[in-house]
Design an enzyme around this catalytic site. Structure first.
Site, PDB file in Angstrom:
ATOM      1  N   GLN A   1      88.097 114.584 -35.534  1.00 28.48           N
ATOM      2  CA  GLN A   1      88.332 114.450 -35.761  1.00 28.48           C
ATOM      3  C   GLN A   1      87.644 114.607 -37.248  1.00 28.48           C
ATOM      4  OE1 GLN A   1      88.049 110.389 -33.560  1.00 28.48           O
ATOM      5  NE2 GLN A   1      88.682 109.444 -34.858  1.00 28.48           N
ATOM      6  N   ASN A   2      86.765 115.084 -37.374  1.00 27.47           N
ATOM      7  CA  ASN A   2      85.847 115.226 -38.208  1.00 27.47           C
ATOM      8  C   ASN A   2      85.874 116.914 -39.308  1.00 27.47           C
ATOM      9  OD1 ASN A   2      84.423 113.375 -37.643  1.00 27.47           O
ATOM     10  ND2 ASN A   2      82.919 114.848 -36.284  1.00 27.47           N
TER      11      ASN A   2
ATOM     12  N   ASP B   1      84.319 118.762 -41.189  1.00 26.85           N
ATOM     13  CA  ASP B   1      83.146 119.077 -41.830  1.00 26.85           C
ATOM     14  C   ASP B   1      82.736 120.165 -41.233  1.00 26.85           C
ATOM     15  OD1 ASP B   1      82.257 118.599 -39.473  1.00 26.85           O
ATOM     16  OD2 ASP B   1      81.366 116.489 -39.856  1.00 26.85           O
TER      17      ASP B   1
ATOM     18  N   HIS C   1      92.067 116.331 -37.811  1.00 21.58           N
ATOM     19  CA  HIS C   1      92.717 115.618 -39.637  1.00 21.58           C
ATOM     20  C   HIS C   1      92.226 117.222 -40.256  1.00 21.58           C
ATOM     21  CE1 HIS C   1      91.607 111.981 -37.884  1.00 21.58           C
ATOM     22  NE2 HIS C   1      92.666 112.161 -37.736  1.00 21.58           N
TER      23      HIS C   1
ATOM     24  N   GLY D   1      80.849 109.119 -30.596  1.00 20.64           N
ATOM     25  CA  GLY D   1      80.694 108.946 -31.677  1.00 20.64           C
ATOM     26  C   GLY D   1      82.045 108.538 -32.628  1.00 20.64           C
ATOM     27  N   THR D   2      82.684 108.371 -31.744  1.00 21.93           N
ATOM     28  CA  THR D   2      84.153 107.733 -32.773  1.00 21.93           C
ATOM     29  C   THR D   2      84.243 105.834 -32.051  1.00 21.93           C
ATOM     30  OG1 THR D   2      86.591 108.024 -33.069  1.00 21.93           O
ATOM     31  CG2 THR D   2      85.403 108.586 -30.880  1.00 21.93           C
TER      32      THR D   2
ATOM     33  N   ASN E   1      78.389 105.925 -28.458  1.00 21.39           N
ATOM     34  CA  ASN E   1      78.878 105.170 -29.393  1.00 21.39           C
ATOM     35  C   ASN E   1      77.995 104.701 -29.609  1.00 21.39           C
ATOM     36  OD1 ASN E   1      80.392 105.506 -31.691  1.00 21.39           O
ATOM     37  ND2 ASN E   1      81.931 104.370 -31.236  1.00 21.39           N
ATOM     38  N   LEU E   2      77.310 104.260 -31.329  1.00 25.22           N
ATOM     39  CA  LEU E   2      76.386 103.512 -31.083  1.00 25.22           C
ATOM     40  C   LEU E   2      77.133 102.050 -31.646  1.00 25.22           C
ATOM     41  CD1 LEU E   2      73.907 103.909 -32.707  1.00 25.22           C
ATOM     42  CD2 LEU E   2      74.626 104.340 -35.125  1.00 25.22           C
ATOM     43  N   GLU E   3      78.141 102.010 -31.371  1.00 19.23           N
ATOM     44  CA  GLU E   3      78.853 100.042 -31.066  1.00 19.23           C
ATOM     45  C   GLU E   3      79.717  99.758 -30.428  1.00 19.23           C
ATOM     46  OE1 GLU E   3      78.813  97.851 -34.897  1.00 19.23           O
ATOM     47  OE2 GLU E   3      76.866 100.117 -34.810  1.00 19.23           O
TER      48      GLU E   3
END
Ligand SMILES: [Zn+2]
Length: 244
Positions: A98-99, A101, A116, A187-188, A213-215
């Site tokens: 999805q990045n 960069d 994206h 990471g999503t 993921n972090l959360e």
């Protein structure tokens, strides 16, 4: 935490989101520390701006281009690229990101689907123009770039709010998911589109499904059967430790 035994899987799909690039200094758009908490996406990233104020799109994406001129892939990008390079030829590996960069490619990943788009590509805003999208590091601080062929404004080659996913990338994603046997989202958020939809397809195909993921997921997405909490650059090297 044990490394995944990849010898059990033949068609591996990894989906990455903003959490993979945080350690490279790229801010996420959503969530904690996200850019959309400070600026309104409607004013900088909405497709209606192509007609009303295309310079606003370049204000945001030009700043990102400047940042990317020096940003480097981190250990999560590098580990995924090494994993792909070492994979035996009877296995398939698809990296959907999805990045925007381009850091996966910079790290050496080759089979990357950018759903994206890529902020470092420029294309024409006129959908019927045949200008080919091209790599471009110009942030266009001073002047709105104009297409040489049709004189329409040029735009970054990314998916703006209100736009569909690019048709080729969406098709390639569906094809990869429909017979994958291992799906890992990194990471999503596991609860919003597109990750939530992709994991549904992977689960239907019978894949093992993992979220890193972090959360924690909130609410929990039942299609993710395993969840590892932590930063991508810490968890990815642990889970992708052994390659075969
Ligand atoms: Zn054009």
């Amino acid at each position: 935490m044990k490394a995944i035994n990849f010898s059990h899987y033949r068609k591996i799909v990894v989906l990455t989101g903003a959490g993979v690039s945080v350690a490279s200094g790229i801010r996420p758009f959503r969530g904690k520390g996200g850019l959309w908490n400070e600026i309104n996406p409607i004013e900088y990233a909405d497709s209606s701006l192509l007609k009303t104020n295309p310079r606003a799109i370049w204000q945001l994406d030009g700043a990102l281009r400047k940042q990317l001129a020096t940003a480097q892939p981190n250990v999560a990008h590098i580990k995924l690229a090494q994993f792909e390079a070492k994979l035996s030829p009877d296995k398939q590996f698809t990296l959907i990101t999805q990045n925007i960069d381009g850091l996966h490619q910079l790290a050496g990943s080759s089979n990357v689907i950018e759903i994206h788009g890529n902020v470092c590509r420029t294309r024409c805003s006129n959908p019927t123009c045949n200008l080919t999208a091209y790599l471009d590091s110009n942030p266009y601080d001073d002047v709105l770039p104009i297409c040489q062929i049709c004189s329409s404004p040029l735009r970054p080659d990314i998916v703006l709010f209100g736009e569909h996913l690019p048709v080729k990338e969406e098709w390639l994603t569906k094809r990869a998911l429909r017979d994958c046997d291992l799906f890992i989202a990194i990471g999503t958020s596991g609860t919003v589109y597109p990750a939530s939809g992709f994991v549904r397809s992977a689960d239907y195909a019978g894949a093992r499904t993992i979220l890193i993921n972090l959360e924690p997921m909130e609410p929990k997405n039942p299609y993710f059967k395993e969840e590892y909490l932590g930063a991508a650059e810490e968890i990815v090297p642990l889970l992708f430790g052994a390659t075969s």
